[in-house]
Design an enzyme around this catalytic site. Structure first.
Site, PDB file in Angstrom:
ATOM      1  N   HIS A  17       0.842  -1.207   0.000  1.00 33.81           N
ATOM      2  CA  HIS A  17       0.000   0.000   0.000  1.00 33.81           C
ATOM      3  C   HIS A  17       0.876   1.255   0.000  1.00 33.81           C
ATOM      4  CE1 HIS A  17      -3.110  -2.621   2.316  1.00 33.81           C
ATOM      5  NE2 HIS A  17      -3.538  -2.479   1.077  1.00 33.81           N
ATOM      6  N   LYS A  41     -15.726  -8.086   4.154  1.00 32.65           N
ATOM      7  CA  LYS A  41     -14.646  -8.403   5.108  1.00 32.65           C
ATOM      8  C   LYS A  41     -14.998  -7.870   6.490  1.00 32.65           C
ATOM      9  CE  LYS A  41     -10.949  -7.702   1.688  1.00 32.65           C
ATOM     10  NZ  LYS A  41      -9.905  -6.736   1.303  1.00 32.65           N
ATOM     11  N   ARG A  90      -2.259  -6.893  -8.049  1.00 32.75           N
ATOM     12  CA  ARG A  90      -1.066  -7.726  -7.869  1.00 32.75           C
ATOM     13  C   ARG A  90      -1.062  -8.914  -8.811  1.00 32.75           C
ATOM     14  NH1 ARG A  90      -2.858  -7.900  -1.696  1.00 32.75           N
ATOM     15  NH2 ARG A  90      -4.722  -8.261  -2.945  1.00 32.75           N
ATOM     16  N   SER A 127      -3.052  -8.124   3.287  1.00 36.09           N
ATOM     17  CA  SER A 127      -3.360  -7.793   4.685  1.00 36.09           C
ATOM     18  C   SER A 127      -3.891  -9.020   5.431  1.00 36.09           C
ATOM     19  CB  SER A 127      -4.398  -6.667   4.752  1.00 36.09           C
ATOM     20  OG  SER A 127      -3.849  -5.479   4.231  1.00 36.09           O
TER      21      SER A 127
HETATM   22  O1  PNS Z   1      -8.878  -3.072   0.176  1.00 37.23           O
HETATM   23  P1  PNS Z   1     -10.232  -3.526  -0.307  1.00 37.23           P
HETATM   24  O2  PNS Z   1     -10.909  -4.387   0.749  1.00 37.23           O
HETATM   25  O3  PNS Z   1     -10.207  -4.168  -1.657  1.00 37.23           O
HETATM   26  O4  PNS Z   1     -11.120  -2.176  -0.437  1.00 37.23           O
HETATM   27  C1  PNS Z   1     -12.414  -2.266  -0.930  1.00 37.23           C
HETATM   28  C2  PNS Z   1     -13.147  -0.907  -0.864  1.00 37.23           C
HETATM   29  C3  PNS Z   1     -13.274  -0.413   0.581  1.00 37.23           C
HETATM   30  C4  PNS Z   1     -12.402   0.119  -1.698  1.00 37.23           C
HETATM   31  C5  PNS Z   1     -14.539  -1.186  -1.496  1.00 37.23           C
HETATM   32  O5  PNS Z   1     -15.179  -2.242  -0.811  1.00 37.23           O
HETATM   33  C6  PNS Z   1     -15.444   0.031  -1.510  1.00 37.23           C
HETATM   34  O6  PNS Z   1     -15.284   0.887  -2.357  1.00 37.23           O
HETATM   35  N1  PNS Z   1     -16.379   0.093  -0.547  1.00 37.23           N
HETATM   36  C7  PNS Z   1     -17.305   1.200  -0.432  1.00 37.23           C
HETATM   37  C8  PNS Z   1     -18.697   0.790  -0.901  1.00 37.23           C
HETATM   38  C9  PNS Z   1     -18.789   0.814  -2.421  1.00 37.23           C
HETATM   39  O7  PNS Z   1     -18.692   1.844  -3.071  1.00 37.23           O
HETATM   40  N2  PNS Z   1     -19.015  -0.387  -2.987  1.00 37.23           N
HETATM   41  C10 PNS Z   1     -19.168  -0.588  -4.407  1.00 37.23           C
HETATM   42  C11 PNS Z   1     -17.841  -0.855  -5.075  1.00 37.23           C
HETATM   43  S1  PNS Z   1     -18.121  -1.218  -6.782  1.00 37.23           S
END
Ligand code: PNS
Length: 158
Positions: A17, A41, A90, A127
């Site tokens: 990150h 998660k 990745r 993570s």
């Molecule tokens: O590190 P991660 O877990 O891949 O992050 C995911 C994250 C937090 C960026 C994603 O779940 C997110 O954008 N959540 C907010 C809700 C949202 O907009 N969901 C639709 C995504 S298409």
């Protein structure tokens, strides 16, 4: 001024990150780092803890701001006048997952998602694996930045 948002769970932040944040800071005028909620998660660190860790790691970067966001990513992006979402992948597995998110976000709002390819040194770091390793009492130096290793290890190995 071009602004991007690098969103993620950052539970906890890793060397991968941090590498993306530093690379983005040199490419864009302003980089928001958004600690969001991934409904798939269950987070171990609170959003506030993750923000504090990321702020500590990015104090030297004057064009980086760490924030939390709630609700839809695209709403936060629009409300703050941010130009694009920045993400990283990745592997082809990540990319498959990212494609649907990027398309969904573009369909919802017209907002584009840009990608930086993860540095090969960090492609194996996740993570979820960091959390598992700490639970078994192993130190995290190869995976998380040294400035936060002790805090993250103490918190996760309890
Ligand atoms: O590190 P991660 O877990 O891949 O992050 C995911 C994250 C937090 C960026 C994603 O779940 C997110 O954008 N959540 C907010 C809700 C949202 O907009 N969901 C639709 C995504 S298409």
């Amino acid at each position: 001024m071009k602004q991007v948002l690098f969103p993620g769970s950052f539970d906890p932040p890793t060397l991968g990150h941090l590498d993306i944040i530093f690379r983005a800071s040199s490419l864009f005028d302003f980089v928001w780092v958004g600690v969001g909620i991934n409904s798939e998660k269950k987070a171990l660190f609170t959003q506030e803890e993750r923000v504090a860790l990321l702020k500590h790691l990015t104090t030297s970067l004057s064009n980086v701001k760490v924030v939390t966001f709630h609700g839809l990513l695209v709403d936060f992006v629009k409300e703050n006048g941010i130009d694009a979402i920045l993400k990283s992948f990745r592997s082809s597995e990540d990319l498959n997952h990212e494609l649907s998110q990027a398309q969904m976000n573009r369909q919802l709002s017209g907002i584009e998602t840009l990608y930086l390819v993860a540095d090969e040194k960090y492609r194996f770091i996740r993570s979820s694996l960091v959390r598992e390793i700490a639970r078994h009492g192993k130190r995290l130096n190869p995976f998380v930045p040294s400035e936060i290793e002790e805090t993250v290890f103490q918190r996760l190995s309890k």
